[in-house]
Every structure is written in C-alpha cells, then in structure tokens.
Design an enzyme around this catalytic site. Sequence first.
Site, short mmCIF file in Angstrom:
data_model
loop_
_atom_site.label_atom_id
_atom_site.label_comp_id
_atom_site.label_asym_id
_atom_site.label_seq_id
_atom_site.Cartn_x
_atom_site.Cartn_y
_atom_site.Cartn_z
N ASP A 176 -41.77 -39.37 -35.69
CA ASP A 176 -42.70 -40.03 -36.10
C ASP A 176 -43.92 -40.21 -35.24
O ASP A 176 -43.57 -40.04 -33.81
CB ASP A 176 -42.14 -41.51 -36.69
N ASP A 221 -46.96 -43.16 -35.22
CA ASP A 221 -47.15 -44.60 -34.84
C ASP A 221 -45.88 -45.45 -34.69
O ASP A 221 -44.91 -45.43 -35.46
CB ASP A 221 -47.97 -45.40 -36.03
N ASP A 229 -39.61 -45.25 -36.45
CA ASP A 229 -39.63 -46.71 -35.86
C ASP A 229 -39.55 -47.79 -37.28
O ASP A 229 -39.63 -48.91 -37.10
CB ASP A 229 -40.80 -47.16 -35.09
#
Length: 284
Positions: free
Chosen positions: A66, A68, A227
Amino acid sequence: MSSFLLTFPYFPNDASWQVKLCPSPQIRLVCVKTNLKTLTKASSQNCVESMSSLTSLAPLEAVLFDVDGTLCDSDPLHYYALREMLQELGFNGGAPITEEFFVETFSGKHSDDTALVVFPGDLERGLKFVEDKEAMFRRLASEQLNPLKGLDKVRKWVENHGLKRAAVTNAPRKNAELIISKLGLTDFFDAVIIGDECEHAKPHPEPYLKALEVLKASKDHAFVFEDSASGIKAGVAAGMPVIGLATRNPENLLMEAKPAFLIKDYEDSKLWAALEELDKAGAR
C-alpha cells in the site's frame, strides 16, 4: 471487587495492567508482574505462527505495498488537510474533527465514500471537495513527507531477492506518484495500481488481483504490506497473507481484518524473523 486484565504487547518489564473496579467511583490501575515463562511461551508461539504464515509462500515471487501509511506516515497530513477544510465548510457544527473520527471514518477509504460522508446524497459536490482536499495534501506532502522507519532496509531486501513489486492504493494517482517520487521509489515499483482505476477499490480484492495479473505473479507466492483495515481486508480477500503496519490505526481494528501479524515498522524484529524463516524455506 472485580477486576479484568489488559495486556499491552510492547509494555516494558514483562508487566500487564490490571484494572480493579471498586465500589467507589474511583478506578485504580495496578501494575502486576506476570510469570516471565508464561510470557515467553506466548511470545514464542505468536512468533512461530507469524513465521509459518509466510514460509508457505516459498519460493516468493512478489511483494505488494500500500502507499499512504505503509511507505510513509502520511495520515497526519491527510488529517490536517481534512480537518482544516471541513472546519471551513462548517462540518460537525464547525468543530474540528478528532483524530479518532478521522481514523474511523476516512482513513484508507475510497474517494466516493469520503465524498458521501461530507455531502450525503451529493456525490458530485463531495468529489470536488475531495479533489481540493487532495490538492492541499499534495502541497503539504511535497515539503513534509518522510519514509516509514526501516523502509530502505526492506526495499533492499526485496531488490536483493529479485522480487516483483507493485504499489496498490486507493489514493489518487497524483498522490501516489508524488509520494513514490518523494521517497525515491519511482524505479523500485514495477507497477502502480490505483483503486479509482479499477471497477472496485479496496476493501474489494480487485486492486490486488490486478497487481498480481500485471506482475504475472501468483497469490500463492506473494504477500502484502498494509496499514488500514480496509487494505488488509482487500489483501486477505485476494488470497494473500497481509503484514499489517500499526502506523496510526488502532491495533484492535487492524486485527479484526485478519492480518498474518502486525509490526510497528519495517525494523520490527518480528518481520525479520519471519523473512529469515521464509528464506530458509526457499533454500530447501
């Protein structure tokens, strides 16, 4: 008097906290030493389970990331931009949104979902707001973005193993490309998959499945770094183990999405123990 036990996995000195509920309105916190052997046994068991979730992937073909919160701790910048713009708009009665509200309502979400929270029933107006907010984020990120701790170490590990790699994100392409460029990873990724450019964004598995297709890699020989709960769900639904990064989002929410295990950052010893076992499995 009744009590219940709260355990904190990173609390020092092998201690847990016991909360005793007294007849009086007071709540007392009592630090209780636990049996060191019991802690060590439980910790070892968790570590073994973490390792085994990756060893079955050997020989490893690909690692998917991922963007961000996974490559960098960008959520504070997203939070600041969104808080300021929502306050100007008079959202929430003009009171600034809290970080908890941001995490629960906006973090890791698709643009359409964010738009409809801000302007229920008016997607077009909401998307214009999101576009302006992302432009503000990019202005902040161009000056204040830093890699997540240990990112360079894991990048070198991936490169040294000759693995395929892709960035898979719900962020707009302009955001993703800015972040990747600022972190010096433009030449690192073989592909950048954007949720908005798929029929379904995360938490749907399509972005991760598309990444595997582009890389010509098998889900049985790849894993994911994520995250957010939304992203973890997407990776798991795509059939891959997901290593969750507890960068900002609450660990209990991340665990509900069923990651293989959680790490604090890319220097976490749990990650490197698992990768070492994966290397051993690949060498057999």
